[in-house]
Design a protein around this motif. Sequence first.
Motif, PDB file in Angstrom:
ATOM      1  N   ARG A   1       0.833  -1.209   0.000  1.00 61.49           N
ATOM      2  CA  ARG A   1       0.000   0.000   0.000  1.00 61.49           C
ATOM      3  C   ARG A   1       0.868   1.260   0.000  1.00 61.49           C
ATOM      4  O   ARG A   1       0.525   2.257  -0.609  1.00 61.49           O
ATOM      5  CB  ARG A   1      -0.950  -0.002   1.203  1.00 61.49           C
ATOM      6  N   ARG A   2       1.996   1.176   0.712  1.00 64.06           N
ATOM      7  CA  ARG A   2       2.889   2.340   0.784  1.00 64.06           C
ATOM      8  C   ARG A   2       3.467   2.660  -0.600  1.00 64.06           C
ATOM      9  O   ARG A   2       3.471   3.806  -1.038  1.00 64.06           O
ATOM     10  CB  ARG A   2       4.017   2.071   1.790  1.00 64.06           C
ATOM     11  N   LEU A   3       3.939   1.637  -1.312  1.00 58.71           N
ATOM     12  CA  LEU A   3       4.522   1.881  -2.639  1.00 58.71           C
ATOM     13  C   LEU A   3       3.450   2.380  -3.611  1.00 58.71           C
ATOM     14  O   LEU A   3       3.695   3.310  -4.392  1.00 58.71           O
ATOM     15  CB  LEU A   3       5.184   0.605  -3.177  1.00 58.71           C
ATOM     16  N   HIS A   4       2.273   1.782  -3.533  1.00 58.23           N
ATOM     17  CA  HIS A   4       1.174   2.247  -4.391  1.00 58.23           C
ATOM     18  C   HIS A   4       0.847   3.716  -4.093  1.00 58.23           C
ATOM     19  O   HIS A   4       0.592   4.501  -5.012  1.00 58.23           O
ATOM     20  CB  HIS A   4      -0.066   1.378  -4.185  1.00 58.23           C
ATOM     21  N   GLY A   5       0.891   4.085  -2.820  1.00 58.59           N
ATOM     22  CA  GLY A   5       0.608   5.471  -2.427  1.00 58.59           C
ATOM     23  C   GLY A   5       1.580   6.468  -3.040  1.00 58.59           C
ATOM     24  O   GLY A   5       1.212   7.610  -3.329  1.00 58.59           O
ATOM     25  N   LEU A   6       2.802   6.027  -3.289  1.00 54.27           N
ATOM     26  CA  LEU A   6       3.810   6.910  -3.892  1.00 54.27           C
ATOM     27  C   LEU A   6       3.615   7.044  -5.402  1.00 54.27           C
ATOM     28  O   LEU A   6       3.996   8.058  -5.990  1.00 54.27           O
ATOM     29  CB  LEU A   6       5.226   6.374  -3.618  1.00 54.27           C
ATOM     30  N   TYR A   7       3.051   6.006  -6.029  1.00 55.53           N
ATOM     31  CA  TYR A   7       2.878   5.996  -7.493  1.00 55.53           C
ATOM     32  C   TYR A   7       1.457   5.590  -7.870  1.00 55.53           C
ATOM     33  O   TYR A   7       1.242   4.577  -8.546  1.00 55.53           O
ATOM     34  CB  TYR A   7       3.905   5.044  -8.152  1.00 55.53           C
ATOM     35  N   PRO A   8       0.478   6.380  -7.454  1.00 56.64           N
ATOM     36  CA  PRO A   8      -0.915   5.971  -7.672  1.00 56.64           C
ATOM     37  C   PRO A   8      -1.334   5.937  -9.149  1.00 56.64           C
ATOM     38  O   PRO A   8      -2.286   5.246  -9.492  1.00 56.64           O
ATOM     39  CB  PRO A   8      -1.721   7.021  -6.893  1.00 56.64           C
ATOM     40  N   GLN A   9      -0.617   6.650 -10.009  1.00 57.16           N
ATOM     41  CA  GLN A   9      -0.973   6.633 -11.441  1.00 57.16           C
ATOM     42  C   GLN A   9      -0.360   5.437 -12.154  1.00 57.16           C
ATOM     43  O   GLN A   9      -0.818   5.062 -13.227  1.00 57.16           O
ATOM     44  CB  GLN A   9      -0.459   7.884 -12.185  1.00 57.16           C
ATOM     45  N   HIS A  10       0.696   4.907 -11.607  1.00 62.28           N
ATOM     46  CA  HIS A  10       1.461   3.876 -12.311  1.00 62.28           C
ATOM     47  C   HIS A  10       1.288   2.475 -11.742  1.00 62.28           C
ATOM     48  O   HIS A  10       1.702   1.503 -12.371  1.00 62.28           O
ATOM     49  CB  HIS A  10       2.954   4.224 -12.297  1.00 62.28           C
ATOM     50  N   THR A  11       0.740   2.380 -10.536  1.00 61.41           N
ATOM     51  CA  THR A  11       0.607   1.055  -9.915  1.00 61.41           C
ATOM     52  C   THR A  11      -0.846   0.767  -9.534  1.00 61.41           C
ATOM     53  O   THR A  11      -1.610   1.681  -9.226  1.00 61.41           O
ATOM     54  CB  THR A  11       1.477   0.938  -8.638  1.00 61.41           C
ATOM     55  N   PHE A  12      -1.194  -0.500  -9.586  1.00 60.97           N
ATOM     56  CA  PHE A  12      -2.511  -0.975  -9.143  1.00 60.97           C
ATOM     57  C   PHE A  12      -2.269  -2.156  -8.217  1.00 60.97           C
ATOM     58  O   PHE A  12      -1.236  -2.810  -8.305  1.00 60.97           O
ATOM     59  CB  PHE A  12      -3.367  -1.397 -10.345  1.00 60.97           C
ATOM     60  N   MET A  13      -3.243  -2.415  -7.342  1.00 58.76           N
ATOM     61  CA  MET A  13      -3.023  -3.457  -6.333  1.00 58.76           C
ATOM     62  C   MET A  13      -4.045  -4.597  -6.427  1.00 58.76           C
ATOM     63  O   MET A  13      -5.198  -4.387  -6.827  1.00 58.76           O
ATOM     64  CB  MET A  13      -3.136  -2.855  -4.929  1.00 58.76           C
ATOM     65  N   ALA A  14      -3.573  -5.777  -6.008  1.00 56.70           N
ATOM     66  CA  ALA A  14      -4.455  -6.930  -5.826  1.00 56.70           C
ATOM     67  C   ALA A  14      -4.263  -7.423  -4.402  1.00 56.70           C
ATOM     68  O   ALA A  14      -3.148  -7.363  -3.875  1.00 56.70           O
ATOM     69  CB  ALA A  14      -4.095  -8.030  -6.814  1.00 56.70           C
ATOM     70  N   VAL A  15      -5.326  -7.895  -3.793  1.00 56.48           N
ATOM     71  CA  VAL A  15      -5.198  -8.444  -2.446  1.00 56.48           C
ATOM     72  C   VAL A  15      -5.624  -9.901  -2.441  1.00 56.48           C
ATOM     73  O   VAL A  15      -6.619 -10.276  -3.076  1.00 56.48           O
ATOM     74  CB  VAL A  15      -6.000  -7.615  -1.404  1.00 56.48           C
ATOM     75  N   GLY A  16      -4.833 -10.721  -1.750  1.00 57.74           N
ATOM     76  CA  GLY A  16      -5.148 -12.143  -1.673  1.00 57.74           C
ATOM     77  C   GLY A  16      -4.159 -12.836  -0.764  1.00 57.74           C
ATOM     78  O   GLY A  16      -3.150 -12.247  -0.372  1.00 57.74           O
TER      79      GLY A  16
END
Length: 256
Positions: A46-61
């Motif tokens: 979540r921290r890395l995604h927060g730094l690059y919200p336009q370039h990264t997307f997340m999956a949870v599992g």
Amino acid sequence: MIDTHTHLYLDEFAPDNGAAVERAIAAGVETMILPNVDLATLEPMRRLHGLYPQHTFMAVGHHPTEVGAESARAQLGYVYDELSQHAGDYVAIGEIGIDLYWDRQYRERQMEVFGLQMDLAAGRGLPVIIHCREGLDEVLEVIDSLEKVPEGVFHSFGGSATDVERIRRRGDFYFGINGIVTFKNSGLRDVLPAIGIERILLETDSPYLAPVPKRGKRNESAYLIHTAGYVADTLGLPLDVVDEVTSASARRLFGI
Ligand SMILES: [Zn+2]
């Protein structure tokens, strides 16, 4: 180009995980999908995604190698919590699946945990990122037991043309192709035509499975270009067509 499976948030890239994202963007890999592994990786992801919200997307599992003896519901508590609190933050459920390569002890529990997460995805209309290592029979058995089969990708695919056919009979699945396809003795190149460019997604699985000519090194999303080149050569397609078609598939599947 889209790296549909990369773990740039892991300690292998610390202390400056963002530098790996920036090298990827500079190399033309402008979009990255970050799949979770377990409860401990949620926060760094979540921290890395927060730094690059336009370039990264997340999956949870919850990853199959992290499955233990506890009840399936208890092990998935954090996944359910995360989705109820931050549903809009996630483009997929993953990575989930079966891995009997390292340990067969929790085979039944892995199937249960996988099935619940498949139901979760189908119920929420999300695609799945499936990790399957020496567990295709089990994965297909779970899929056959579902009321509704979500769309998804068999990430790090290394199977045969027969496996492709068995999977495709079950639903609308894609195949994540990574550095394995560049390895000298890999039979995967012969299987690419059976998959077809329309069903291929590109991925690195960083920090693992670095493609030739980086084989044996720490992998990162910037190296996706090497895998894309092998796919293009094998299928006799220009690189920009491979980029266009696989990126369009990734955008459609993940709704990004
Ligand atoms: Zn992974």
